[in-house]
Design an enzyme around this catalytic site. Structure first.
Site, mmCIF file in Angstrom:
data_model
loop_
_atom_site.group_PDB
_atom_site.id
_atom_site.type_symbol
_atom_site.label_atom_id
_atom_site.label_comp_id
_atom_site.label_asym_id
_atom_site.label_seq_id
_atom_site.Cartn_x
_atom_site.Cartn_y
_atom_site.Cartn_z
ATOM 1 N N LYS A 20 26.512 -13.579 -57.740
ATOM 2 C CA LYS A 20 26.806 -13.399 -56.322
ATOM 3 C C LYS A 20 28.140 -14.078 -55.963
ATOM 4 O O LYS A 20 28.694 -14.843 -56.771
ATOM 5 C CB LYS A 20 25.657 -13.979 -55.488
ATOM 6 N N TYR A 60 19.024 -4.841 -51.255
ATOM 7 C CA TYR A 60 17.933 -5.736 -50.839
ATOM 8 C C TYR A 60 16.936 -5.052 -49.910
ATOM 9 O O TYR A 60 16.253 -5.741 -49.144
ATOM 10 C CB TYR A 60 18.534 -6.968 -50.145
ATOM 11 N N ARG A 96 14.677 -13.359 -65.893
ATOM 12 C CA ARG A 96 14.210 -14.139 -64.740
ATOM 13 C C ARG A 96 13.949 -15.598 -65.124
ATOM 14 O O ARG A 96 14.161 -16.501 -64.329
ATOM 15 C CB ARG A 96 12.926 -13.522 -64.162
ATOM 16 N N ASN A 123 22.120 -19.288 -54.217
ATOM 17 C CA ASN A 123 21.514 -19.510 -55.541
ATOM 18 C C ASN A 123 22.203 -18.728 -56.657
ATOM 19 O O ASN A 123 21.645 -18.533 -57.727
ATOM 20 C CB ASN A 123 20.001 -19.275 -55.487
ATOM 21 N N HIS A 126 21.529 -12.942 -59.131
ATOM 22 C CA HIS A 126 20.410 -12.026 -58.900
ATOM 23 C C HIS A 126 19.941 -11.468 -60.239
ATOM 24 O O HIS A 126 20.769 -11.197 -61.112
ATOM 25 C CB HIS A 126 20.849 -10.853 -58.010
ATOM 26 N N GLU A 137 17.922 -0.626 -59.571
ATOM 27 C CA GLU A 137 19.144 -1.418 -59.351
ATOM 28 C C GLU A 137 20.270 -0.985 -60.288
ATOM 29 O O GLU A 137 21.434 -0.901 -59.877
ATOM 30 C CB GLU A 137 18.825 -2.912 -59.518
HETATM 31 N N1 UDP Z 1 16.633 -15.881 -49.909
HETATM 32 C C1 UDP Z 1 16.980 -16.696 -48.858
HETATM 33 N N2 UDP Z 1 15.983 -17.390 -48.210
HETATM 34 C C2 UDP Z 1 14.691 -17.325 -48.611
HETATM 35 C C3 UDP Z 1 14.345 -16.485 -49.688
HETATM 36 C C4 UDP Z 1 15.338 -15.773 -50.318
HETATM 37 O O1 UDP Z 1 18.149 -16.785 -48.500
HETATM 38 O O2 UDP Z 1 13.839 -17.988 -48.010
HETATM 39 C C5 UDP Z 1 17.699 -15.130 -50.607
HETATM 40 C C6 UDP Z 1 18.022 -15.760 -51.953
HETATM 41 O O3 UDP Z 1 19.434 -15.684 -52.130
HETATM 42 C C7 UDP Z 1 17.320 -14.836 -52.930
HETATM 43 C C8 UDP Z 1 17.440 -13.502 -52.224
HETATM 44 O O4 UDP Z 1 17.273 -13.811 -50.859
HETATM 45 O O5 UDP Z 1 17.924 -14.857 -54.211
HETATM 46 C C9 UDP Z 1 16.441 -12.465 -52.642
HETATM 47 O O6 UDP Z 1 15.144 -12.976 -52.458
HETATM 48 P P1 UDP Z 1 14.025 -12.764 -53.566
HETATM 49 O O7 UDP Z 1 12.741 -13.234 -52.996
HETATM 50 O O8 UDP Z 1 14.096 -11.367 -54.092
HETATM 51 O O9 UDP Z 1 14.460 -13.825 -54.706
HETATM 52 P P2 UDP Z 1 15.089 -13.609 -56.167
HETATM 53 O O10 UDP Z 1 14.491 -12.334 -56.725
HETATM 54 O O11 UDP Z 1 16.591 -13.521 -56.018
HETATM 55 O O12 UDP Z 1 14.679 -14.825 -56.939
HETATM 56 MG MG MG Z 2 14.344 -10.444 -55.915
#
Ligand code: UDP
Ligand code: MG
Length: 162
Positions: A20, A60, A96, A123, A126, A137
């Site tokens: 990102k 997203y 993951r 974070n 992705h 995706e």
């Molecule tokens: N995110 C956030 N606040 C939250 C949860 C998620 O800003 O409380 C953001 C974070 O950058 C995350 C992204 O939304 O990576 C996508 O969320 P997801 O639950 O899909 O997490 P990931 O698959 O990236 O671990």
């Molecule tokens: Mg996700």
């Protein structure tokens, strides 16, 4: 031997991984690529792009009801993203694991987010969360001809099969 080859082929997966804008701006591209590469996964597509907000919303779309959705899409479209496809046995699930928990406060040390990020909204990376999302995706971010199929010389050493 043939059975081993067939089992190996059946386990092969492709996952979509994106660094990102925060990861790119912090100079973590090589570090992140290196972790996937050293594991033994194979890079089959890579490009750097600034996604539009509309594109980020598509990426997203599953999260559109969440309160952070708008800020998340603003952020993803705020600068360059390094989009990649990595291939290997178990690449989706293990990708993951390499990435770590969504909230870096909860990611284990040794994971990308655990070692390199502090807050959930920044974070840095992705990764697809399952076979269906991986397919969707990859199709969203890449055209078929951007995916490169090749045999790496290392494969027989990584998998023990040719
Ligand atoms: N995110 C956030 N606040 C939250 C949860 C998620 O800003 O409380 C953001 C974070 O950058 C995350 C992204 O939304 O990576 C996508 O969320 P997801 O639950 O899909 O997490 P990931 O698959 O990236 O671990
Ligand atoms: Mg996700």
């Amino acid at each position: 031997m043939l059975q081993e080859q067939e089992a190996h082929a059946a386990e092969m997966e492709r996952t979509f991984i994106a660094i990102k804008p925060d990861g790119v701006q912090r100079g973590l591209v090589a570090e992140i690529i290196s972790r996937f590469e050293r594991k033994g996964f194979k890079l089959v597509a890579i490009k750097i792009v600034v996604p539009s907000k509309q594109f980020a919303q598509k990426h997203y779309h599953d999260l559109k009801e969440r309160p952070f959705f708008n800020g998340l899409c603003d952020f993803l479209s705020s600068g360059p993203v390094v989009a990649m496809v990595w291939e290997g046995e178990g690449a989706i699930t293990y990708g993951r694991k390499l990435i770590g928990a969504t909230d870096p406060q909860k990611s284990e040390p040794g994971t990308i987010r655990g070692d390199l990020a502090v807050v959930v909204g920044r974070n840095i990376i992705h990764g697809s969360d399952g076979p269906e999302t991986a397919k969707d995706e990859i199709n969203l971010w890449f055209k078929g001809e951007e995916l490169v199929s090749y045999t790496s010389n290392a494969e027989k050493w990584i998998y023990g099969v040719n």
